[in-house]
Write a protein that holds these residues in place. Sequence first.
Motif, PDB file in Angstrom:
ATOM      1  N   GLY A  19       0.813  -1.212   0.000  1.00  0.00           N
ATOM      2  CA  GLY A  19       0.000   0.000   0.000  1.00  0.00           C
ATOM      3  C   GLY A  19       0.847   1.262   0.000  1.00  0.00           C
ATOM      4  N   PHE A  20       0.360   2.273  -0.735  1.00  0.00           N
ATOM      5  CA  PHE A  20       1.013   3.583  -0.763  1.00  0.00           C
ATOM      6  C   PHE A  20       0.093   4.656  -0.208  1.00  0.00           C
ATOM      7  N   THR A  21      -0.893   4.250   0.600  1.00  0.00           N
ATOM      8  CA  THR A  21      -1.771   5.247   1.203  1.00  0.00           C
ATOM      9  C   THR A  21      -0.948   6.101   2.174  1.00  0.00           C
ATOM     10  N   PRO A  22      -1.450   7.262   2.543  1.00  0.00           N
ATOM     11  CA  PRO A  22      -0.679   8.135   3.443  1.00  0.00           C
ATOM     12  C   PRO A  22      -0.285   7.477   4.761  1.00  0.00           C
ATOM     13  N   ILE A  23      -1.049   6.458   5.197  1.00  0.00           N
ATOM     14  CA  ILE A  23      -0.717   5.821   6.481  1.00  0.00           C
ATOM     15  C   ILE A  23      -0.080   4.452   6.293  1.00  0.00           C
ATOM     16  N   SER A  24       0.255   4.085   5.046  1.00  0.00           N
ATOM     17  CA  SER A  24       0.856   2.782   4.791  1.00  0.00           C
ATOM     18  C   SER A  24       2.269   2.725   5.344  1.00  0.00           C
ATOM     19  N   MET A  25       2.675   1.531   5.767  1.00  0.00           N
ATOM     20  CA  MET A  25       3.965   1.395   6.419  1.00  0.00           C
ATOM     21  C   MET A  25       5.134   1.514   5.450  1.00  0.00           C
ATOM     22  N   TYR A  26       4.965   1.051   4.212  1.00  0.00           N
ATOM     23  CA  TYR A  26       6.101   1.076   3.288  1.00  0.00           C
ATOM     24  C   TYR A  26       6.636   2.499   3.087  1.00  0.00           C
ATOM     25  N   PRO A  27       5.828   3.468   2.688  1.00  0.00           N
ATOM     26  CA  PRO A  27       6.387   4.819   2.558  1.00  0.00           C
ATOM     27  C   PRO A  27       6.848   5.418   3.879  1.00  0.00           C
ATOM     28  N   GLN A  28       6.199   5.043   4.980  1.00  0.00           N
ATOM     29  CA  GLN A  28       6.641   5.554   6.280  1.00  0.00           C
ATOM     30  C   GLN A  28       8.045   5.061   6.622  1.00  0.00           C
ATOM     31  N   MET A  29       8.313   3.796   6.325  1.00  0.00           N
ATOM     32  CA  MET A  29       9.642   3.257   6.630  1.00  0.00           C
ATOM     33  C   MET A  29      10.709   3.946   5.783  1.00  0.00           C
ATOM     34  N   TRP A  30      10.407   4.218   4.510  1.00  0.00           N
ATOM     35  CA  TRP A  30      11.402   4.890   3.678  1.00  0.00           C
ATOM     36  C   TRP A  30      11.549   6.363   4.039  1.00  0.00           C
ATOM     37  N   GLN A  31      10.468   6.988   4.483  1.00  0.00           N
ATOM     38  CA  GLN A  31      10.573   8.364   4.973  1.00  0.00           C
ATOM     39  C   GLN A  31      11.545   8.418   6.149  1.00  0.00           C
ATOM     40  N   ALA A  32      11.446   7.451   7.054  1.00  0.00           N
ATOM     41  CA  ALA A  32      12.351   7.397   8.203  1.00  0.00           C
ATOM     42  C   ALA A  32      13.768   7.017   7.793  1.00  0.00           C
ATOM     43  N   SER A  33      13.916   6.469   6.586  1.00  0.00           N
ATOM     44  CA  SER A  33      15.241   6.094   6.078  1.00  0.00           C
ATOM     45  C   SER A  33      15.852   7.185   5.212  1.00  0.00           C
ATOM     46  N   GLY A  34      15.150   8.323   5.098  1.00  0.00           N
ATOM     47  CA  GLY A  34      15.696   9.446   4.344  1.00  0.00           C
ATOM     48  C   GLY A  34      15.220   9.556   2.909  1.00  0.00           C
ATOM     49  N   VAL A  35      14.227   8.746   2.529  1.00  0.00           N
ATOM     50  CA  VAL A  35      13.677   8.810   1.169  1.00  0.00           C
ATOM     51  C   VAL A  35      12.238   9.324   1.273  1.00  0.00           C
ATOM     52  N   SER A  36      12.005  10.534   0.802  1.00  0.00           N
ATOM     53  CA  SER A  36      10.679  11.131   0.900  1.00  0.00           C
ATOM     54  C   SER A  36       9.697  10.418  -0.029  1.00  0.00           C
ATOM     55  N   TYR A  37       8.421  10.678   0.187  1.00  0.00           N
ATOM     56  CA  TYR A  37       7.383  10.054  -0.639  1.00  0.00           C
ATOM     57  C   TYR A  37       7.578  10.390  -2.123  1.00  0.00           C
ATOM     58  N   PRO A  38       7.734  11.659  -2.514  1.00  0.00           N
ATOM     59  CA  PRO A  38       7.957  11.954  -3.945  1.00  0.00           C
ATOM     60  C   PRO A  38       9.219  11.296  -4.488  1.00  0.00           C
ATOM     61  N   GLU A  39      10.309  11.262  -3.686  1.00  0.00           N
ATOM     62  CA  GLU A  39      11.532  10.621  -4.160  1.00  0.00           C
ATOM     63  C   GLU A  39      11.327   9.118  -4.311  1.00  0.00           C
TER      64      GLU A  39
END
Length: 385
Positions: A348-368
Amino acid sequence: MSTENLPQSPEQPPRKPRVAVVFGGRSSEHGISTVTAGAVLSAIDRTKYDVLPIGITREGRWVLTADEPERMAITDRRVPAVEDVADSADGGVVLPVDPGNREVVYSEPGSVPKALGEVDVVFPVLHGPYGEDGTLQGLLELSGVPYVGAGVLASAVGQDKEYMKRIFTSYGLKVGPYVVIRPREWAQDESAARKKIIDLAAEHGWPLFVKPARAGSSIGITKVDDLSGLDEAIATAQAHDPKILVEAAVRGREIECGVLEFEDGPRASVPAEIPPPDTHAYYDFEAKYIDSTPGIVPAPLTPEETAEVQELAVQAFEAVSCEGLVRADFFLTEDGEFVINEINTLPGFTPISMYPQMWQASGVSYPELIDRLVQAALRRSTGLR
């Protein structure tokens, strides 16, 4: 004659790559796919890409949709549908099946078909059968159109929890105890099939989790605490998939880790932990998407545990020959052992999905994150690779 003093034609700026975001679909995860599409459409870099949103209705019709992400959100506990944003009730979109032609065509009854231009890459955000399971990927391979995410085989394996577990086991990754009931088994001898499940409970104890073998988003899953709830759980799972998977409970913490394809190969994100939800028996569909049970990012693990789960996530990615992205889900048992539950090749890529959240915390923003996925797809050719 010299051409130095003749007027020069202005150079045309290079055409931006065109990304078709394809969403919806015929599976029970249609609504969550639509929510995911809204999030992707909101975040994709419009200065870098032209975007064409294409929805697939629950009946399987391909349609043009409004490029209005705000209409694709969960509202009043209701998930949206492609029909909510379709441009027309009658028009349809056709992708080419000729590898030499990437022209998308739109037609309505009684009207001349209209060419919509070429598509350079498809970003499929479909979940479940008829989209995430290799079927759409096969169509795109025939069309010669690059696409985000895993190929035909990896998508099919990632969707079928039985064969996913078989491959993990063959690569030395530990999985929990389970049995599979195929539709032919159930049709020929229900009592023998049911005995397989009861034997699993006798060996490993209750509760059991009864699941559709080829579905996601925790749809159709039932936690069964004793024999009295088994038949209803089987019927619930079979409503989504005639093939079902029954798992013994693995007691431990739920840990997730994202894998993303970089130029030099796959890398793992910081892991996340999914705490037991306060108002749900387990992390089911309602807990994930309606009540938005928050995960803990990064997971409170030791450095050694973090490194181990990241290594295992990449191993799972490679074992199934994935491309682009994967979310790998584990249990960390009381003995300190990681047991892999499953991977998701189009998480999932919803705003609350874990995959984008984990990458945000790893330094990769949602647009990137979206940009890296599209660029990885553009670097690959279709066909055998």
